[in-house]
Design a protein around this motif. Structure first.
Motif, PDB file in Angstrom:
ATOM      1  N   TYR A  47       0.790  -1.228   0.000  1.00 52.77           N
ATOM      2  CA  TYR A  47       0.000   0.000   0.000  1.00 52.77           C
ATOM      3  C   TYR A  47       0.822   1.277   0.000  1.00 52.77           C
ATOM      4  N   GLY A  48       2.139   1.168   0.077  1.00 50.42           N
ATOM      5  CA  GLY A  48       2.994   2.353   0.054  1.00 50.42           C
ATOM      6  C   GLY A  48       2.915   3.205   1.312  1.00 50.42           C
ATOM      7  N   LEU A  49       2.456   2.623   2.422  1.00 50.20           N
ATOM      8  CA  LEU A  49       2.336   3.399   3.658  1.00 50.20           C
ATOM      9  C   LEU A  49       3.694   3.606   4.312  1.00 50.20           C
ATOM     10  N   GLY A  50       3.917   4.804   4.806  1.00 53.26           N
ATOM     11  CA  GLY A  50       5.126   5.116   5.552  1.00 53.26           C
ATOM     12  C   GLY A  50       5.006   4.674   6.998  1.00 53.26           C
ATOM     13  N   ARG A  51       6.032   4.929   7.747  1.00 59.23           N
ATOM     14  CA  ARG A  51       6.107   4.445   9.127  1.00 59.23           C
ATOM     15  C   ARG A  51       5.004   5.012  10.029  1.00 59.23           C
ATOM     16  N   GLY A  52       4.740   6.303   9.970  1.00 54.93           N
ATOM     17  CA  GLY A  52       3.748   6.903  10.861  1.00 54.93           C
ATOM     18  C   GLY A  52       2.369   6.311  10.675  1.00 54.93           C
ATOM     19  N   HIS A  53       1.897   6.268   9.433  1.00 54.28           N
ATOM     20  CA  HIS A  53       0.583   5.703   9.163  1.00 54.28           C
ATOM     21  C   HIS A  53       0.593   4.197   9.425  1.00 54.28           C
ATOM     22  N   GLY A  54       1.710   3.560   9.095  1.00 54.64           N
ATOM     23  CA  GLY A  54       1.833   2.127   9.360  1.00 54.64           C
ATOM     24  C   GLY A  54       1.761   1.807  10.843  1.00 54.64           C
ATOM     25  N   MET A  55       2.393   2.639  11.661  1.00 54.47           N
ATOM     26  CA  MET A  55       2.375   2.385  13.106  1.00 54.47           C
ATOM     27  C   MET A  55       0.969   2.539  13.687  1.00 54.47           C
ATOM     28  N   ALA A  56       0.157   3.404  13.113  1.00 55.43           N
ATOM     29  CA  ALA A  56      -1.231   3.503  13.562  1.00 55.43           C
ATOM     30  C   ALA A  56      -1.928   2.170  13.326  1.00 55.43           C
ATOM     31  N   MET A  57      -1.687   1.564  12.169  1.00 56.24           N
ATOM     32  CA  MET A  57      -2.288   0.264  11.889  1.00 56.24           C
ATOM     33  C   MET A  57      -1.663  -0.843  12.732  1.00 56.24           C
ATOM     34  N   VAL A  58      -0.377  -0.748  13.014  1.00 53.67           N
ATOM     35  CA  VAL A  58       0.260  -1.734  13.900  1.00 53.67           C
ATOM     36  C   VAL A  58      -0.469  -1.762  15.240  1.00 53.67           C
ATOM     37  N   HIS A  59      -0.779  -0.587  15.773  1.00 54.03           N
ATOM     38  CA  HIS A  59      -1.506  -0.532  17.045  1.00 54.03           C
ATOM     39  C   HIS A  59      -2.834  -1.264  16.926  1.00 54.03           C
ATOM     40  N   VAL A  60      -3.584  -0.980  15.880  1.00 52.55           N
ATOM     41  CA  VAL A  60      -4.899  -1.597  15.706  1.00 52.55           C
ATOM     42  C   VAL A  60      -4.770  -3.112  15.560  1.00 52.55           C
ATOM     43  N   VAL A  61      -3.792  -3.559  14.800  1.00 52.36           N
ATOM     44  CA  VAL A  61      -3.607  -4.988  14.566  1.00 52.36           C
ATOM     45  C   VAL A  61      -3.193  -5.710  15.840  1.00 52.36           C
ATOM     46  N   THR A  62      -2.315  -5.103  16.605  1.00 53.88           N
ATOM     47  CA  THR A  62      -1.763  -5.802  17.765  1.00 53.88           C
ATOM     48  C   THR A  62      -2.492  -5.527  19.078  1.00 53.88           C
ATOM     49  N   LYS A  63      -3.208  -4.392  19.160  1.00 53.77           N
ATOM     50  CA  LYS A  63      -3.829  -4.019  20.431  1.00 53.77           C
ATOM     51  C   LYS A  63      -5.317  -3.729  20.330  1.00 53.77           C
ATOM     52  N   ASP A  80      -8.194  13.354  20.567  1.00 53.97           N
ATOM     53  CA  ASP A  80      -9.146  12.415  19.999  1.00 53.97           C
ATOM     54  C   ASP A  80     -10.463  12.587  20.729  1.00 53.97           C
ATOM     55  N   ALA A  81     -11.545  12.357  20.033  1.00 55.89           N
ATOM     56  CA  ALA A  81     -12.877  12.516  20.625  1.00 55.89           C
ATOM     57  C   ALA A  81     -13.227  11.358  21.540  1.00 55.89           C
ATOM     58  N   SER A  82     -12.583  10.217  21.346  1.00 57.54           N
ATOM     59  CA  SER A  82     -12.936   9.016  22.097  1.00 57.54           C
ATOM     60  C   SER A  82     -11.685   8.173  22.331  1.00 57.54           C
ATOM     61  N   ASP A  83     -11.757   7.280  23.304  1.00 55.31           N
ATOM     62  CA  ASP A  83     -10.646   6.357  23.523  1.00 55.31           C
ATOM     63  C   ASP A  83     -10.813   5.075  22.708  1.00 55.31           C
ATOM     64  N   THR A  84     -11.824   5.053  21.835  1.00 55.69           N
ATOM     65  CA  THR A  84     -12.050   3.923  20.940  1.00 55.69           C
ATOM     66  C   THR A  84     -12.012   4.431  19.505  1.00 55.69           C
ATOM     67  N   LEU A  85     -11.115   3.873  18.726  1.00 55.38           N
ATOM     68  CA  LEU A  85     -10.955   4.279  17.336  1.00 55.38           C
ATOM     69  C   LEU A  85     -12.076   3.703  16.479  1.00 55.38           C
ATOM     70  N   TRP A  86     -12.526   4.472  15.495  1.00 62.03           N
ATOM     71  CA  TRP A  86     -13.543   4.029  14.562  1.00 62.03           C
ATOM     72  C   TRP A  86     -12.833   3.362  13.389  1.00 62.03           C
ATOM     73  N   LEU A  87     -13.134   2.092  13.151  1.00 54.86           N
ATOM     74  CA  LEU A  87     -12.424   1.315  12.136  1.00 54.86           C
ATOM     75  C   LEU A  87     -13.215   1.108  10.855  1.00 54.86           C
ATOM     76  N   ASP A  88     -14.467   1.539  10.822  1.00 47.30           N
ATOM     77  CA  ASP A  88     -15.345   1.203   9.702  1.00 47.30           C
ATOM     78  C   ASP A  88     -15.461   2.285   8.643  1.00 47.30           C
TER      79      ASP A  88
END
Length: 98
Positions: A47-63, A80-88
């Protein structure tokens, strides 16, 4: 930039919602306990994602979608408005409660 804004940018860059990417990551065997490097390598290669955007997804995948409440309700640029990220997907995210 808020954590949610990173995920919204990931969606714009990849054309996939964070949940779709999470499902793809799970299908590849990534999840809790996976180190960041293989997830980042996959996201960069496919997807050509760099480290910053990739690390956001790493968090979602692992935590999962829960984040710390340090910036929730704050007035800083990382708020952030909430402590729960919207994934949809950004288009389906409910409006914040007043």
């Amino acid at each position: 930039m808020s954590f949610q804004a990173y995920l919204d940018a990931v969606e714009r860059k990849t054309g996939k919602t964070p949940r779709e990417l999470l499902d793809e990551a799970t299908g590849r065997g990534f999840g809790p306990g996976t180190k960041a490097a293989p997830i980042l390598e996959w996201l960069k290669a496919d997807y050509g994602l760099g480290r910053g955007h990739g690390m956001a997804m790493v968090h979602v995948v692992t935590k999962g979608p829960q984040i710390g409440d340090k910036h929730v309700g704050s007035s800083g640029s990382h708020r952030d408005a909430s402590d729960t990220l919207w994934l949809d997907g950004a288009a389906t995210r409910p409006a914040p409660a007043d």
